[in-house]
Design an enzyme around this catalytic site. Structure first.
Site, mmCIF file in Angstrom:
data_model
loop_
_atom_site.group_PDB
_atom_site.id
_atom_site.type_symbol
_atom_site.label_atom_id
_atom_site.label_comp_id
_atom_site.label_asym_id
_atom_site.label_seq_id
_atom_site.Cartn_x
_atom_site.Cartn_y
_atom_site.Cartn_z
ATOM 1 N N GLY A 34 0.823 -1.209 0.000
ATOM 2 C CA GLY A 34 0.000 0.000 0.000
ATOM 3 C C GLY A 34 0.853 1.254 0.000
ATOM 4 O O GLY A 34 2.057 1.226 0.278
ATOM 5 N N GLY A 83 2.269 -5.459 1.646
ATOM 6 C CA GLY A 83 0.930 -5.997 1.419
ATOM 7 C C GLY A 83 0.853 -6.941 0.236
ATOM 8 O O GLY A 83 -0.042 -7.786 0.175
ATOM 9 N N GLU A 106 9.149 -3.697 7.087
ATOM 10 C CA GLU A 106 8.386 -2.852 8.000
ATOM 11 C C GLU A 106 9.195 -2.296 9.169
ATOM 12 O O GLU A 106 8.984 -1.154 9.589
ATOM 13 C CB GLU A 106 7.185 -3.639 8.548
ATOM 14 N N ASP A 114 2.788 -7.687 8.851
ATOM 15 C CA ASP A 114 1.579 -8.493 9.068
ATOM 16 C C ASP A 114 1.829 -9.871 8.465
ATOM 17 O O ASP A 114 1.199 -10.279 7.509
ATOM 18 C CB ASP A 114 0.337 -7.825 8.464
#
Length: 344
Positions: A34, A83, A106, A114
């Protein structure tokens, strides 16, 4: 894109004419993730609803992919980051090529990957290594560590897609056999971190980030052959957000004992805490240093690992104290294939 994919997945679920889902990128990337700077702008403009809705839709899509009744074939020809990795790994088949490059960087942005469900299930402690350092893996490495299920040279992809377009079954064994006709198993590069599994398992099995770094430093002093790789790994950890490192380590460790739904619910809480900046503004500082000013000189706060307590870490795993905020509500499960049931 996430909203549109959710619509298509839901519409295809009940369409008997649809046997499989083929997902691929348009250009040099499968999906680079994203637009993080858009998240920062929305936060700065007080658009808290959008900030909560964005990861809610993203994680819901990941869950739908994980429990989907029809096989998903993701063709990972190019960049597969953030993502983009989550939007493919949860599906049944992931086809890497010599152009594939995947990573979840990240921790360098003050975020948390995630990825606790699938990183925790990689061989040995390779998932902790990849998640904490943000290491970039090529297509062969993705295949070796099970992030990819097949490796197909990019020049064969048009023929693979033609063969898949003729499929009239949702039987994963049939689909796997078709992909395998175009696949091969190439050799890992001599300098691949996958050849460093002995060091990775020894160091990244430690309970804390401090112990991981100390163990790497000890290995560096004793292992001249791998000195450069070890040094680079240490520097990646030392440049990352200390808060992100500690949260990510606990998240990946917890993910090993949880199903995909529980992992995503927890990761949604963590993402919302990070975006809200309640306990730390490292996310905003990481975006400034890497994506906006691009000076790559992040000023983390707290700046040192020893300043972050267990209680500080645990706060990111708790429900948000806001009456307008809700936990992630995942869609009901129905007609699950065996490979989806195994993830629950």
């Amino acid at each position: 894109m996430i909203s549109r994919l959710l619509e298509l997945f839901h519409a295809s679920e009940g369409d008997s004419n649809v046997k499989i889902i083929i997902l691929k990128g348009n250009g040099r990337a499968f999906c680079a993730g994203g637009d993080v700077t858009t998240i920062v702008r929305n936060i700065c403009h007080g658009n808290s609803k959008w900030v909560a809705d964005y990861p809610r839709q993203e994680f819901t899509l990941n869950y739908v992919m994980a429990i989907y009744s029809k096989p998903q074939v993701s063709i990972l020809n190019g960049i597969v980051m953030r993502g983009g990795l989550s939007a493919s790994v949860h599906g049944r088949f992931r086809v890497a090529t010599e152009k594939s490059v995947c990573a979840m960087p990240e921790t360098a942005l003050g975020l948390v990957p995630d990825a606790s469900y699938f990183y925790s299930r990689l061989p040995g402690f390779f998932g902790k290594y990849a998640g904490l350092t943000g290491a970039r893996l090529d297509g062969v490495e993705m295949l070796a560590c099970d992030l990819a299920t097949h490796f197909v040279p990019s020049e064969r992809l048009p023929y693979l897609e033609q063969a898949l377009a003729k499929v009239n079954t949702s039987d994963p064994d049939v689909i796997s056999a078709i992909i395998s006709r175009f696949s091969n198993i190439p050799k890992l590069k001599a300098k691949s971190p996958y050849h460093k599994m002995k060091i990775i398992d020894h160091c990244f099995s430690r309970r804390t980030i401090e112990e991981i770094i100390s163990s790497l430093e000890n290995c560096e002093a004793l292992n001249k052959k791998d000195e450069y790789w070890i040094s680079s790994t240490i520097q990646s950890l030392k440049k990352a957000s200390p808060t992100s490192l500690k949260i990510s380590l606990k998240s990946i460790r917890d993910g090993r004992l949880q199903g995909v739904g529980s992992c995503l619910i927890r990761e949604y809480r963590m993402a919302c805490h990070v975006y809200r900046g309640e306990f730390s503004i490292d996310f905003f500082e990481g975006c400034r240093a890497i994506l906006i000013d691009k000076d790559r000189n992040s000023k983390w706060e707290p700046s040192r690992l020893e300043l972050i307590t267990y209680d500080d870490v645990d706060r990111y795993f708790s429900k948000i104290d806001d009456e307008d905020w809700q936990d992630l509500k995942l869609p009901p499960r129905s007609n699950l294939p065996p490979y989806a049931i195994a993830k629950l």
